[in-house]
Design an enzyme around this catalytic site. Structure first.
Site, PDB file in Angstrom:
ATOM      1  N   TYR A  78     -46.353 -76.790 -15.553  1.00  5.29           N
ATOM      2  CA  TYR A  78     -46.589 -75.621 -14.691  1.00  5.29           C
ATOM      3  C   TYR A  78     -45.774 -75.740 -13.395  1.00  5.29           C
ATOM      4  CZ  TYR A  78     -49.504 -72.086 -12.295  1.00  5.29           C
ATOM      5  OH  TYR A  78     -49.966 -70.979 -11.619  1.00  5.29           O
ATOM      6  N   LYS A 135     -42.809 -73.294 -12.088  1.00  2.23           N
ATOM      7  CA  LYS A 135     -42.946 -72.533 -10.839  1.00  2.23           C
ATOM      8  C   LYS A 135     -41.866 -72.922  -9.825  1.00  2.23           C
ATOM      9  CE  LYS A 135     -46.498 -69.990 -12.012  1.00  2.23           C
ATOM     10  NZ  LYS A 135     -46.323 -68.535 -12.198  1.00  2.23           N
TER      11      LYS A 135
HETATM   12  P1  NAP Z   1     -54.712 -64.780 -15.605  1.00  5.12           P
HETATM   13  O1  NAP Z   1     -56.007 -64.272 -15.110  1.00  5.12           O
HETATM   14  O2  NAP Z   1     -54.710 -65.789 -16.693  1.00  5.12           O
HETATM   15  O3  NAP Z   1     -53.806 -63.518 -16.016  1.00  5.12           O
HETATM   16  C1  NAP Z   1     -52.525 -63.705 -16.563  1.00  5.12           C
HETATM   17  C2  NAP Z   1     -52.186 -62.480 -17.387  1.00  5.12           C
HETATM   18  O4  NAP Z   1     -50.890 -62.688 -17.991  1.00  5.12           O
HETATM   19  C3  NAP Z   1     -53.173 -62.263 -18.530  1.00  5.12           C
HETATM   20  O5  NAP Z   1     -53.463 -60.897 -18.650  1.00  5.12           O
HETATM   21  C4  NAP Z   1     -52.407 -62.789 -19.721  1.00  5.12           C
HETATM   22  O6  NAP Z   1     -52.826 -62.230 -20.967  1.00  5.12           O
HETATM   23  C5  NAP Z   1     -51.000 -62.372 -19.386  1.00  5.12           C
HETATM   24  N1  NAP Z   1     -50.005 -63.095 -20.171  1.00  5.12           N
HETATM   25  C6  NAP Z   1     -50.082 -64.363 -20.618  1.00  5.12           C
HETATM   26  N2  NAP Z   1     -49.003 -64.663 -21.340  1.00  5.12           N
HETATM   27  C7  NAP Z   1     -48.218 -63.553 -21.375  1.00  5.12           C
HETATM   28  C8  NAP Z   1     -46.977 -63.237 -21.992  1.00  5.12           C
HETATM   29  N3  NAP Z   1     -46.324 -64.118 -22.739  1.00  5.12           N
HETATM   30  N4  NAP Z   1     -46.470 -61.990 -21.821  1.00  5.12           N
HETATM   31  C9  NAP Z   1     -47.128 -61.073 -21.080  1.00  5.12           C
HETATM   32  N5  NAP Z   1     -48.310 -61.315 -20.482  1.00  5.12           N
HETATM   33  C10 NAP Z   1     -48.855 -62.539 -20.626  1.00  5.12           C
HETATM   34  O7  NAP Z   1     -53.865 -65.445 -14.414  1.00  5.12           O
HETATM   35  P2  NAP Z   1     -53.834 -65.135 -12.845  1.00  5.12           P
HETATM   36  O8  NAP Z   1     -54.661 -66.137 -12.176  1.00  5.12           O
HETATM   37  O9  NAP Z   1     -54.059 -63.689 -12.592  1.00  5.12           O
HETATM   38  O10 NAP Z   1     -52.320 -65.512 -12.538  1.00  5.12           O
HETATM   39  C11 NAP Z   1     -51.286 -64.551 -12.406  1.00  5.12           C
HETATM   40  C12 NAP Z   1     -50.030 -65.271 -11.919  1.00  5.12           C
HETATM   41  O11 NAP Z   1     -50.302 -65.916 -10.678  1.00  5.12           O
HETATM   42  C13 NAP Z   1     -49.548 -66.354 -12.868  1.00  5.12           C
HETATM   43  O12 NAP Z   1     -48.132 -66.404 -12.866  1.00  5.12           O
HETATM   44  C14 NAP Z   1     -50.097 -67.619 -12.248  1.00  5.12           C
HETATM   45  O13 NAP Z   1     -49.333 -68.754 -12.596  1.00  5.12           O
HETATM   46  C15 NAP Z   1     -49.972 -67.286 -10.783  1.00  5.12           C
HETATM   47  N6  NAP Z   1     -50.863 -68.057  -9.917  1.00  5.12           N
HETATM   48  C16 NAP Z   1     -52.217 -67.951 -10.018  1.00  5.12           C
HETATM   49  C17 NAP Z   1     -53.013 -68.683  -9.153  1.00  5.12           C
HETATM   50  C18 NAP Z   1     -54.513 -68.604  -9.170  1.00  5.12           C
HETATM   51  O14 NAP Z   1     -55.144 -69.321  -8.397  1.00  5.12           O
HETATM   52  N7  NAP Z   1     -55.129 -67.774  -9.991  1.00  5.12           N
HETATM   53  C19 NAP Z   1     -52.427 -69.538  -8.236  1.00  5.12           C
HETATM   54  C20 NAP Z   1     -51.055 -69.637  -8.168  1.00  5.12           C
HETATM   55  C21 NAP Z   1     -50.277 -68.883  -9.003  1.00  5.12           C
HETATM   56  P3  NAP Z   1     -54.105 -62.884 -21.734  1.00  5.12           P
HETATM   57  O15 NAP Z   1     -55.301 -62.239 -21.128  1.00  5.12           O
HETATM   58  O16 NAP Z   1     -53.931 -62.518 -23.169  1.00  5.12           O
HETATM   59  O17 NAP Z   1     -54.024 -64.346 -21.510  1.00  5.12           O
END
Ligand code: NAP
Length: 245
Positions: free
Chosen positions: A153, A157
């Site tokens: 990861y 990133k």
């Molecule tokens: P999340 O709740 O897991 O949502 C991610 C979304 O992306 C889900 O709807 C997922 O679909 C979809 N997805 C997964 N693989 C995909 C693909 N191959 N093509 C298209 N869509 C896809 O994650 P989140 O927490 O909202 O995170 C969003 C972004 O922020 C990510 O890049 C993550 O790395 C980054 N981020 C998050 C945090 C945090 O604390 N949450 C912190 C730092 C960075 P499914 O529902 O089918 O899985």
């Protein structure tokens, strides 16, 4: 309505941060293509977008596949005729200690979090260069700095930063800005999976002593997508309550 009439795409917008971003851009007046691998979730988000009085289109795509990414931009051309804002948000984690990490865990994370951003950014750049206008916002993570159990990861990133800064330099003269947001610990399904004991340790390291909301990331995206951010490019913005301090 800072984005009135703009045309936007948000990947991974079926839930979590991506959903909040898609809705925020729509609230600001943009027509939005909500692209996600989960067709049902993204269909619901497109319905919510339409209720805000703008166009909302749901698209089931896997951004890690070249054809998936290209489908987004074919749709945008057909439906909107232009693309003003791309938000590369889709991302996954498959955490494991380095010595136990499988090839699949490494490859899956790199394919979605980094190669997916490359496919979409390349396709968007072609459209935006012709228009001589565009805003690309990539969602990285505070984990790019390195985090135990997240070699895959963190590498993906950190890769997003290198890709984004290069794109920012290449595209600046074409009226396109490219910026990166690094969320800290945000309340989504991704972080709800973190064990309570680990969550407490993380919280103790966040100066604001609370987990962030997806909307707090979306607000920064909306600013970067707007004309107010016309002189901001190649920036890396932490949205983490001071977690990296
Ligand atoms: P999340 O709740 O897991 O949502 C991610 C979304 O992306 C889900 O709807 C997922 O679909 C979809 N997805 C997964 N693989 C995909 C693909 N191959 N093509 C298209 N869509 C896809 O994650 P989140 O927490 O909202 O995170 C969003 C972004 O922020 C990510 O890049 C993550 O790395 C980054 N981020 C998050 C945090 C945090 O604390 N949450 C912190 C730092 C960075 P499914 O529902 O089918 O899985």
């Amino acid at each position: 309505m800072r984005l009135s009439g703009k045309k936007a795409v948000v990947t991974g917008s079926g839930r979590g941060i991506g959903r909040a971003i898609a809705l925020k851009l729509a609230q600001e007046g943009a027509d939005v293509i909500a692209a996600d691998i989960n067709a049902e979730n993204v269909r619901k988000v497109a319905e919510e977008i339409k209720k805000l009085g703008v166009k909302g289109i749901a698209l089931k795509v896997d951004v890690s596949k070249k054809e998936g990414a290209e489908k987004i931009f074919k749709t945008i051309k057909e439906e909107f005729g232009r693309l003003d804002v791309l938000v590369n948000n889709a991302g996954i984690n498959r955490d494991a200690m380095l010595h136990k990490m499988t090839d699949d865990e490494w490859n899956q994370v790199l394919a979605i979090n980094l190669t997916g951003v490359f496919f979409c950014t390349r396709a968007a750049a072609k459209i935006m260069r012709d228009q001589r206008y565009g805003r690309i916002i990539n969602i990285s993570s505070a984990s790019w700095l390195g985090n135990i159990g997240q070699a895959n990861y963190s590498a993906s990133k950190a890769g997003v930063l290198g890709l984004s800064r290069t794109a920012a330099r290449e595209l600046a003269r074409k009226g396109i800005t490219v910026n990166v947001i690094c969320p800290g610990f945000i309340d989504t399904e991704m972080t709800r999976a973190v064990p309570e004991r680990i969550k407490e340790i993380i919280l103790s390291r966040i100066p604001t002593r609370r987990i962030g909301k997806p909307e707090e990331v979306a607000n920064v995206v909306a600013f970067l997508a707007s004309d107010e951010a016309s002189y901001v490019t190649g920036a890396i913005i932490d949205v983490g309550g001071g977690m990296v301090l």
